[in-house]
Motif scaffolding. Structure first.
Motif, PDB file in Angstrom:
ATOM      1  N   HIS A 132      30.460  16.087   7.814  1.00  0.00           N
ATOM      2  CA  HIS A 132      29.659  14.764   7.643  1.00  0.00           C
ATOM      3  C   HIS A 132      30.406  13.682   8.179  1.00  0.00           C
ATOM      4  O   HIS A 132      31.363  13.935   9.133  1.00  0.00           O
ATOM      5  CB  HIS A 132      29.788  14.889   6.000  1.00  0.00           C
ATOM      6  CG  HIS A 132      31.006  14.349   5.252  1.00  0.00           C
ATOM      7  ND1 HIS A 132      32.152  15.134   5.360  1.00  0.00           N
ATOM      8  CD2 HIS A 132      31.330  13.344   5.155  1.00  0.00           C
ATOM      9  CE1 HIS A 132      33.493  15.024   4.562  1.00  0.00           C
ATOM     10  NE2 HIS A 132      33.241  13.511   4.534  1.00  0.00           N
ATOM     11  N   ASP A 136      36.613   9.600   8.096  1.00  0.00           N
ATOM     12  CA  ASP A 136      37.983  10.067   8.162  1.00  0.00           C
ATOM     13  C   ASP A 136      38.484  11.080   9.108  1.00  0.00           C
ATOM     14  O   ASP A 136      38.608  12.433   9.839  1.00  0.00           O
ATOM     15  CB  ASP A 136      38.696  10.088   7.060  1.00  0.00           C
ATOM     16  CG  ASP A 136      37.330  11.050   5.830  1.00  0.00           C
ATOM     17  OD1 ASP A 136      36.784  10.329   5.801  1.00  0.00           O
ATOM     18  OD2 ASP A 136      38.784  12.231   5.639  1.00  0.00           O
ATOM     19  N   HIS A 137      36.364  12.051   9.503  1.00  0.00           N
ATOM     20  CA  HIS A 137      36.061  13.280   9.836  1.00  0.00           C
ATOM     21  C   HIS A 137      35.434  12.524  11.419  1.00  0.00           C
ATOM     22  O   HIS A 137      35.322  13.711  11.838  1.00  0.00           O
ATOM     23  CB  HIS A 137      35.381  14.185   8.986  1.00  0.00           C
ATOM     24  CG  HIS A 137      35.558  14.366   8.035  1.00  0.00           C
ATOM     25  ND1 HIS A 137      35.775  15.412   7.338  1.00  0.00           N
ATOM     26  CD2 HIS A 137      35.773  13.820   6.507  1.00  0.00           C
ATOM     27  CE1 HIS A 137      36.734  15.304   6.487  1.00  0.00           C
ATOM     28  NE2 HIS A 137      36.212  14.396   5.778  1.00  0.00           N
ATOM     29  N   ASP A 288      33.677  18.463   3.025  1.00  0.00           N
ATOM     30  CA  ASP A 288      34.242  17.270   1.341  1.00  0.00           C
ATOM     31  C   ASP A 288      33.735  17.418   0.574  1.00  0.00           C
ATOM     32  O   ASP A 288      32.066  17.165   0.919  1.00  0.00           O
ATOM     33  CB  ASP A 288      34.566  15.804   1.989  1.00  0.00           C
ATOM     34  CG  ASP A 288      35.618  15.628   2.579  1.00  0.00           C
ATOM     35  OD1 ASP A 288      36.628  16.065   3.259  1.00  0.00           O
ATOM     36  OD2 ASP A 288      35.554  14.246   3.134  1.00  0.00           O
ATOM     37  N   HIS A 361      43.388  18.780   4.230  1.00  0.00           N
ATOM     38  CA  HIS A 361      42.366  17.637   3.448  1.00  0.00           C
ATOM     39  C   HIS A 361      42.985  17.243   2.626  1.00  0.00           C
ATOM     40  O   HIS A 361      42.130  17.399   1.507  1.00  0.00           O
ATOM     41  CB  HIS A 361      40.578  17.786   3.646  1.00  0.00           C
ATOM     42  CG  HIS A 361      40.070  16.432   3.861  1.00  0.00           C
ATOM     43  ND1 HIS A 361      40.843  14.775   4.226  1.00  0.00           N
ATOM     44  CD2 HIS A 361      39.253  16.307   3.468  1.00  0.00           C
ATOM     45  CE1 HIS A 361      39.487  14.234   4.175  1.00  0.00           C
ATOM     46  NE2 HIS A 361      38.741  14.757   3.905  1.00  0.00           N
TER      47      HIS A 361
HETATM   48 ZN   LIG Z   1      37.413  13.000   4.104  1.00  0.00          ZN
END
Ligand SMILES: [Zn+2]
Ligand SMILES: [Zn+2]
Length: 400
Positions: A132, A136-137, A288, A361
């Motif tokens: 996504h 942070d990805h 996530d 994560h």
């Molecule tokens: Zn994340």
């Protein structure tokens, strides 16, 4: 151009009945993009076996931290830094990158997945998959491209990038008041858009290197593809972000078949989990998500489930006692409703029948290991608490 991928994919599917669980998956490659050269390269069986026997199929956890920041955990030992989420699946002499959190290019060099040498290291990179578009990805995604220009890229084919398409509409505003819209002509760009914007943003550098240094064309390095949700799923960004669905195939090449399903990550849409099937076993990446029935369905019987996890006690202690500001309340709500807690992740893995559960994560990234060990509750398989640069063997069956 997307038809090229579709046809190549269909050809590949009919050519091979390779992978366990394939019969339960949808049969369409649903990708649109800037154009693509061959998601599916035919190689002979002999070549494939030779390549596969050189290197074992394995996972390398490049970064295991939850959230946008790198975490230090000195009480866990001096080497227990956690970088942003990123994982490499190595199959033979190629590898696939799943998410590109903070530090991914740095960690790739340390993982030594490619050739030795000052100007090598990324040459085995085949594809990048973005679960996504939370930063942070993705925040070091283009670092891989720009650093790769000097460390082994481009290979014979551009790195294929697969990620969510445009969200399509803005999420509702939490709380009261108006919020300025960034980039109003395209406020929810997808993976193809993002890549184009990044190329434009770096145009000064890219033009310089292509002209003055005569580096290979940037289009030879990277080719972005938006993963298209099957029409019959009837997902909606704000009202049905993750309706019940069957997994669908995103990409297949001579080493992996990659499937996706929509997962529930609050206002972030689309949010995908991925399943990689290889001749050596299968790996599912949760991305996530809150506990997700779609994920459980896709992950049935998987060898390894890499799942995100959050410590609800940490969330609840973040801001002390209520009342909270709108920002604090929004953040707490996002954390608890869009992620999977320590208490929830074990039962998810159990319902999926996953042979191993790998926590990655993890939020917070500086939690003591003892906290994560509690994820074993409700799960009868093998629990692995992920750490940066940890390697995990995927091979589960003897070769014939
Ligand atoms: Zn994340
Ligand atoms: Zn996220």
């Amino acid at each position: 151009m997307c038809n090229l991928i579709h046809e190549a994919h269909q050809h590949s599917l009919s050519r091979r009945g390779l992978l366990a669980g394939a019969a339960t998956l949808g049969a369409s490659a649903l990708i649109s993009g800037l154009g693509a050269s061959g998601a599916s390269a035919a190689v002979s069986t002999a070549q494939k076996n030779a390549a596969a026997s050189r290197d074992r199929t394995r996972l390398v956890l490049l970064g295991t931290a939850g959230g946008p920041m790198t975490w230090m955990a000195p009480h866990n030992g001096p080497d227990r830094t956690r970088h942003g989420i990123a994982t490499a699946l190595v199959v033979g002499d190629k590898f696939y990158l799943i998410d590109c959190g903070m530090g991914v290019a740095h960690q790739l060099r340390l993982a030594e997945l490619g050739k030795d040498g000052d100007f090598a290291g990324f040459e085995g990179l085949s594809s990048i998959f973005l679960t996504h578009l939370h930063s942070d990805h993705t925040m070091d995604y283009f670092n891989v491209v720009l650093a790769g220009w000097y460390h082994g890229l481009p290979g014979p084919e551009p790195v294929q990038v697969f990620g969510p398409g445009r969200r399509g509409s803005l999420p509702p505003i939490h709380g009261t008041g108006n919020v300025e819209i960034i980039n109003p002509e395209n406020p929810t760009p997808g993976t193809v858009d993002m890549t184009e914007y990044l190329i434009q943003a770096y145009a000064t550098d890219i033009n310089d290197r292509m002209r003055d240094s005569r580096k290979p064309h940037i289009r030879n390095l990277v080719n972005a593809n938006d993963i298209m949700i099957p029409h019959h799923v009837q997902a909606n960004a704000n009202s049905r972000p993750a309706p019940a669905m069957d997994p669908f195939i995103v990409m297949e090449d001579d080493r992996v078949r990659v499937s996706a399903t929509l997962v529930d990550h609050g206002a972030v849409f689309p949010a995908y989990a991925f399943r990689f099937d290889t001749e050596d076993g299968s790996v599912v990446f949760s991305g996530d998500t809150a506990p997700s029935e779609n994920l459980i369905k896709m992950a049935q019987g998987t060898d390894i489930l890499i799942h995100e996890v959050i410590d609800a006690d940490w969330v609840n202690a973040l801001y002390g006692e209520p009342p909270y500001t709108e920002e604090e309340q929004g953040f707490i709500q996002h954390l608890l409703l869009s992620h999977t807690t320590i208490e929830q992740v074990g039962p998810v893995a159990e319902a999926a029948g996953a042979k191993s559960l790998v926590l990655s994560h993890v939020a917070p990234g500086n939690n003591p290991r003892q906290r994560w060990k509690k994820a074993q509750a409700g799960y009868s398989g093998k629990l692995i608490i992920g750490e940066d640069l940890m390697e995990i063997n995927v091979r589960t069956r003897a070769r014939t």
